[in-house]
Design an enzyme around this catalytic site. Structure first.
Site, PDB file in Angstrom:
ATOM      1  N   LYS A  49       0.880  -1.180   0.000  1.00 22.53           N
ATOM      2  CA  LYS A  49       0.000   0.000   0.000  1.00 22.53           C
ATOM      3  C   LYS A  49       0.912   1.222   0.000  1.00 22.53           C
ATOM      4  O   LYS A  49       1.393   1.654   1.046  1.00 22.53           O
ATOM      5  CB  LYS A  49      -0.878  -0.023   1.258  1.00 22.53           C
ATOM      6  CG  LYS A  49      -2.211   0.668   1.121  1.00 22.53           C
ATOM      7  CD  LYS A  49      -2.160   2.120   0.717  1.00 22.53           C
ATOM      8  CE  LYS A  49      -1.826   3.061   1.841  1.00 22.53           C
ATOM      9  NZ  LYS A  49      -1.654   4.471   1.382  1.00 22.53           N
ATOM     10  N   GLU A 100       9.553  16.638  14.467  1.00 21.93           N
ATOM     11  CA  GLU A 100      10.031  16.329  13.121  1.00 21.93           C
ATOM     12  C   GLU A 100       9.376  17.302  12.140  1.00 21.93           C
ATOM     13  O   GLU A 100       8.150  17.345  12.031  1.00 21.93           O
ATOM     14  CB  GLU A 100       9.657  14.885  12.762  1.00 21.93           C
ATOM     15  CG  GLU A 100      10.243  14.444  11.443  1.00 21.93           C
ATOM     16  CD  GLU A 100       9.900  13.005  11.098  1.00 21.93           C
ATOM     17  OE1 GLU A 100       8.733  12.610  11.287  1.00 21.93           O
ATOM     18  OE2 GLU A 100      10.781  12.288  10.624  1.00 21.93           O
ATOM     19  N   CYS A 157      13.838  10.393   6.886  1.00 18.67           N
ATOM     20  CA  CYS A 157      13.536  10.116   8.291  1.00 18.67           C
ATOM     21  C   CYS A 157      14.729  10.350   9.211  1.00 18.67           C
ATOM     22  O   CYS A 157      14.577  10.824  10.319  1.00 18.67           O
ATOM     23  CB  CYS A 157      13.049   8.690   8.421  1.00 18.67           C
ATOM     24  SG  CYS A 157      14.142   7.526   7.590  1.00 18.67           S
ATOM     25  N   GLU A 189       9.314   1.403  11.046  1.00 15.70           N
ATOM     26  CA  GLU A 189      10.384   2.393  10.851  1.00 15.70           C
ATOM     27  C   GLU A 189       9.712   3.756  10.858  1.00 15.70           C
ATOM     28  O   GLU A 189       9.024   4.108   9.902  1.00 15.70           O
ATOM     29  CB  GLU A 189      11.081   2.164   9.512  1.00 15.70           C
ATOM     30  CG  GLU A 189      11.693   0.780   9.348  1.00 15.70           C
ATOM     31  CD  GLU A 189      12.919   0.561  10.201  1.00 15.70           C
ATOM     32  OE1 GLU A 189      13.191  -0.598  10.522  1.00 15.70           O
ATOM     33  OE2 GLU A 189      13.585   1.561  10.576  1.00 15.70           O
TER      34      GLU A 189
HETATM   35  P1  NAD Z   1       2.500   8.597   7.014  1.00 20.66           P
HETATM   36  O1  NAD Z   1       2.617   7.899   8.315  1.00 20.66           O
HETATM   37  O2  NAD Z   1       1.532   9.697   6.894  1.00 20.66           O
HETATM   38  O3  NAD Z   1       2.132   7.574   5.867  1.00 20.66           O
HETATM   39  C1  NAD Z   1       2.904   6.413   5.628  1.00 20.66           C
HETATM   40  C2  NAD Z   1       2.023   5.377   4.968  1.00 20.66           C
HETATM   41  O4  NAD Z   1       1.015   4.974   5.896  1.00 20.66           O
HETATM   42  C3  NAD Z   1       1.278   5.871   3.731  1.00 20.66           C
HETATM   43  O5  NAD Z   1       1.184   4.825   2.792  1.00 20.66           O
HETATM   44  C4  NAD Z   1      -0.089   6.205   4.293  1.00 20.66           C
HETATM   45  O6  NAD Z   1      -1.109   6.179   3.325  1.00 20.66           O
HETATM   46  C5  NAD Z   1      -0.265   5.099   5.307  1.00 20.66           C
HETATM   47  N1  NAD Z   1      -1.239   5.384   6.370  1.00 20.66           N
HETATM   48  C6  NAD Z   1      -1.647   6.589   6.850  1.00 20.66           C
HETATM   49  N2  NAD Z   1      -2.547   6.418   7.843  1.00 20.66           N
HETATM   50  C7  NAD Z   1      -2.716   5.085   8.002  1.00 20.66           C
HETATM   51  C8  NAD Z   1      -3.494   4.284   8.885  1.00 20.66           C
HETATM   52  N3  NAD Z   1      -4.283   4.822   9.808  1.00 20.66           N
HETATM   53  N4  NAD Z   1      -3.396   2.943   8.782  1.00 20.66           N
HETATM   54  C9  NAD Z   1      -2.579   2.385   7.887  1.00 20.66           C
HETATM   55  N5  NAD Z   1      -1.819   3.090   7.003  1.00 20.66           N
HETATM   56  C10 NAD Z   1      -1.881   4.424   7.074  1.00 20.66           C
HETATM   57  O7  NAD Z   1       3.971   9.065   6.652  1.00 20.66           O
HETATM   58  P2  NAD Z   1       4.430   9.892   5.376  1.00 20.66           P
HETATM   59  O8  NAD Z   1       3.962  11.291   5.591  1.00 20.66           O
HETATM   60  O9  NAD Z   1       4.056   9.178   4.120  1.00 20.66           O
HETATM   61  O10 NAD Z   1       6.006   9.785   5.503  1.00 20.66           O
HETATM   62  C11 NAD Z   1       6.733  10.626   6.311  1.00 20.66           C
HETATM   63  C12 NAD Z   1       7.022   9.985   7.649  1.00 20.66           C
HETATM   64  O11 NAD Z   1       7.662   8.728   7.433  1.00 20.66           O
HETATM   65  C13 NAD Z   1       7.989  10.777   8.464  1.00 20.66           C
HETATM   66  O12 NAD Z   1       7.596  10.782   9.810  1.00 20.66           O
HETATM   67  C14 NAD Z   1       9.300  10.022   8.305  1.00 20.66           C
HETATM   68  O13 NAD Z   1      10.219  10.219   9.344  1.00 20.66           O
HETATM   69  C15 NAD Z   1       8.830   8.632   8.221  1.00 20.66           C
HETATM   70  N6  NAD Z   1       9.824   7.791   7.548  1.00 20.66           N
HETATM   71  C16 NAD Z   1      10.540   6.919   8.304  1.00 20.66           C
HETATM   72  C17 NAD Z   1      11.539   6.140   7.703  1.00 20.66           C
HETATM   73  C18 NAD Z   1      12.352   5.178   8.533  1.00 20.66           C
HETATM   74  O14 NAD Z   1      13.034   4.324   7.952  1.00 20.66           O
HETATM   75  N7  NAD Z   1      12.327   5.261   9.836  1.00 20.66           N
HETATM   76  C19 NAD Z   1      11.769   6.240   6.331  1.00 20.66           C
HETATM   77  C20 NAD Z   1      11.009   7.132   5.601  1.00 20.66           C
HETATM   78  C21 NAD Z   1      10.020   7.896   6.225  1.00 20.66           C
END
Ligand code: NAD
Length: 499
Positions: free
Chosen positions: A194, A403, A303, A269
């Site tokens: 997804k 963040e 991240c 992550e």
């Molecule tokens: P997000 O949490 O908004 O979304 C991530 C994914 O989760 C998307 O596919 C989104 O559609 C899905 N999602 C959202 N709500 C959901 C729910 N209730 N249930 C299931 N899935 C859901 O994050 P983002 O804005 O896409 O990405 C940025 C964030 O990701 C930042 O906080 C960043 O630090 C983190 N990130 C972490 C790493 C790591 O390796 N630690 C790597 C990249 C990004």
């Protein structure tokens, strides 16, 4: 050639894919519309223009995809030997190698990273595939001694867990999806992916390429859609065995809650607020560009970005001056412009959010030393922001604690190493971090002292699957890379044999 001419020329190569009327879901090797018929649009963040229309999947589509993944898991795929899965991963690498330029263009217009940066990420992807190919033939249990009377032989076996739900963020899906796909193919699992609604296209195109490379239908399925609908349906699905999630800490919490339905094991992550510690004896020729790109690469949307730059007080002025000079060499531009070093941020929402932190920082008393504005002129329709630096930041300020996920760097002075370690640790996240010092014992003191999942010394941001990348505290759990990564995709069976 101007940026807009380059834009057109490069788009032509990915044209066939990008010009589709609707990008459907990929379930059981077929391209299918969402059961509801609903669609959503995605925008090119460099121009603000609608780029593509995608299926907006929900519960019914996740149900279909999980069923397909379960069938594939139980089907002929389960009989593939480790060598066959290894050969498949090698073939996937060869096909992706040939098609990588097209994928880089798709990703550039979909999520906004500069195409040159994306082209350079091919080497990282190829390494990842080699790593997972090696893991396919390295899955092993143990024979164990025991204290049972008589002749009982005991061992552990490892087996694939089944169906993986892979939930992917928007900040680099082209490469990051392979942390899941690689492990799925190496372990013999199957998956429903997804991707984030802001950047799904490279995941859809990769799924097609995987089929061309010989990955059996149903092994990798893709359901596009919102997090609230498709994401939540996947996280809560009772027939999904594990979730591999990368995204924000807030969403991570919902995933944990959803996983209780069938006690799914999770690989999470999450977010970060990493500290990058520059000591007075650092080689500033390396530390300045290193610390700057530790924040500004991918426009701050990484991240492990080292957004809290802790600088030892005697060199704060020199470091700051050199940092501001370095920032002048960065070129912000259209993601398809070969000369751009930084692209836009992903969306208007994200831009508004990042700009709001500029106001927060000022109101908290930090000094904005450069940037802080949206870019105009030929970039005015895209979501471009100047690389921005705050000076005089203290660790209690929101800009030092939260963040931001944009191109905003905070300089935070410190006096001695113990203070730097204490500041680094005074945060709820624990993802990345670095120290710049020419003194090995200082560097090691910091490496040992900082409570974080990954540390770099005199460098920033290397990630090699053989070494891994970890998070702790509220940055999540479950390793990326090393044999520990494969553990998320396997379960252990204890065997007692009386012969
Ligand atoms: P997000 O949490 O908004 O979304 C991530 C994914 O989760 C998307 O596919 C989104 O559609 C899905 N999602 C959202 N709500 C959901 C729910 N209730 N249930 C299931 N899935 C859901 O994050 P983002 O804005 O896409 O990405 C940025 C964030 O990701 C930042 O906080 C960043 O630090 C983190 N990130 C972490 C790493 C790591 O390796 N630690 C790597 C990249 C990004």
């Amino acid at each position: 050639m101007t940026a807009s001419q380059q834009d057109l020329a490069l788009r032509e190569q990915a044209q066939g894919f990008l010009s589709r009327e609707v990008h459907h879901l990929i379930i059981d090797g077929q391209s299918v519309p969402a059961a509801s018929g609903k669609t959503m649009t995605t925008v090119n963040p460099s121009t603000g223009d609608v780029l593509a229309r995608l299926a907006s999947g929900g519960q019914a589509d996740v149900d279909r995809a999980v069923l397909a993944a379960r069938r594939a898991f139980k089907g002929p795929w389960s009989a593939w030997s480790p060598y066959e899965r290894q050969a498949l991963l090698t073939r996937v690498g060869q096909v992706l190698d040939a098609k990588f330029d097209e994928l880089a263009q798709i990703e550039a217009v979909d999520m906004g990273a500069p195409v040159t940066r994306l082209r350079n990420s091919k080497a990282a992807l190829m390494k990842m595939l080699s790593f997972f190919a090696s893991q396919a033939t390295n899955i092993s249990g143990e024979t164990l001694m025991n204290g049972i009377p008589g002749s009982v032989t005991t061992m552990t076996l490892k087996a694939p867990v089944g169906v993986i739900g892979g939930i992917i963020p928007w900040n680099g899906p082209l490469v990051s999806q392979f942390w899941i796909i690689g492990a799925v193919l190496a372990s013999g699992c199957t998956a429903v992916l997804k991707p984030a609604s802001e950047a799904s296209l490279s995941v859809l195109r990769v799924a097609e390429i995987l089929l061309e490379a010989g990955v059996p239908a149903g092994v990798i399925n893709v359901v596009t859609g919102s997090g609230k609908d498709a994401g939540n349906a996947l996280a809560a699905h009772p027939d999904v065995d594990r979730i591999a999630f990368t995204g924000s800490t807030q969403t991570g919490r919902s995933i944990i809650q959803a996983s209780t339905v069938n006690i799914k094991k999770l690989q999470l992550e999450l977010g970060g607020k990493s500290a990058d510690i520059v000591c007075s004896d650092a080689d500033l020729d390396k530390a300045v560009p290193g610390a700057a790109m530790g924040v500004f690469a991918n426009s701050g949307q990484i991240c492990f970005a080292g957004t809290r730059v802790l600088v030892q007080r005697p060199i704060v002025d020199e470091f700051t001056e050199r940092l501001l000079a370095f920032i002048k060499t960065l070129r912000v531009g259209n993601s398809l412009d070969d000369t751009a070093t930084l692209g836009p941020v992903i969306s208007q929402n994200q831009l508004d959010n990042v700009l709001s932190y500029i106001d927060v920082g000022r109101a908290e008393g930090a000094e904005l030393l450069c940037g802080g504005q949206r870019l105009g002129d030929e970039l005015e329709n895209g979501y471009f922001m100047q690389p921005s630096v705050f000076g005089g930041v203290t660790n209690d300020m929101r800009i030092a604690r939260e963040e931001i996920f944009g191109p905003v760097l905070s300089i935070m002075p410190f006096d001695d190493i113990d203070e730097a370690i204490a500041i680094a640790n005074d945060n709820e996240y624990g993802l990345g971090g670095a120290v710049w010092s020419q003194n090995l014992s200082t560097a090691l003191r910091v490496v040992h002292g900082v409570h974080t999942g990954t540390m770099w010394v005199n460098c920033y941001g290397y990630v090699d699957p053989m070494v891994g990348f970890n998070g702790t505290k509220m940055s999540g759990y479950g390793a990326k890379g090393t044999a520990a990564h494969m553990d998320t995709y396997l379960y252990t069976k204890s065997v007692y044999m009386q012969l």
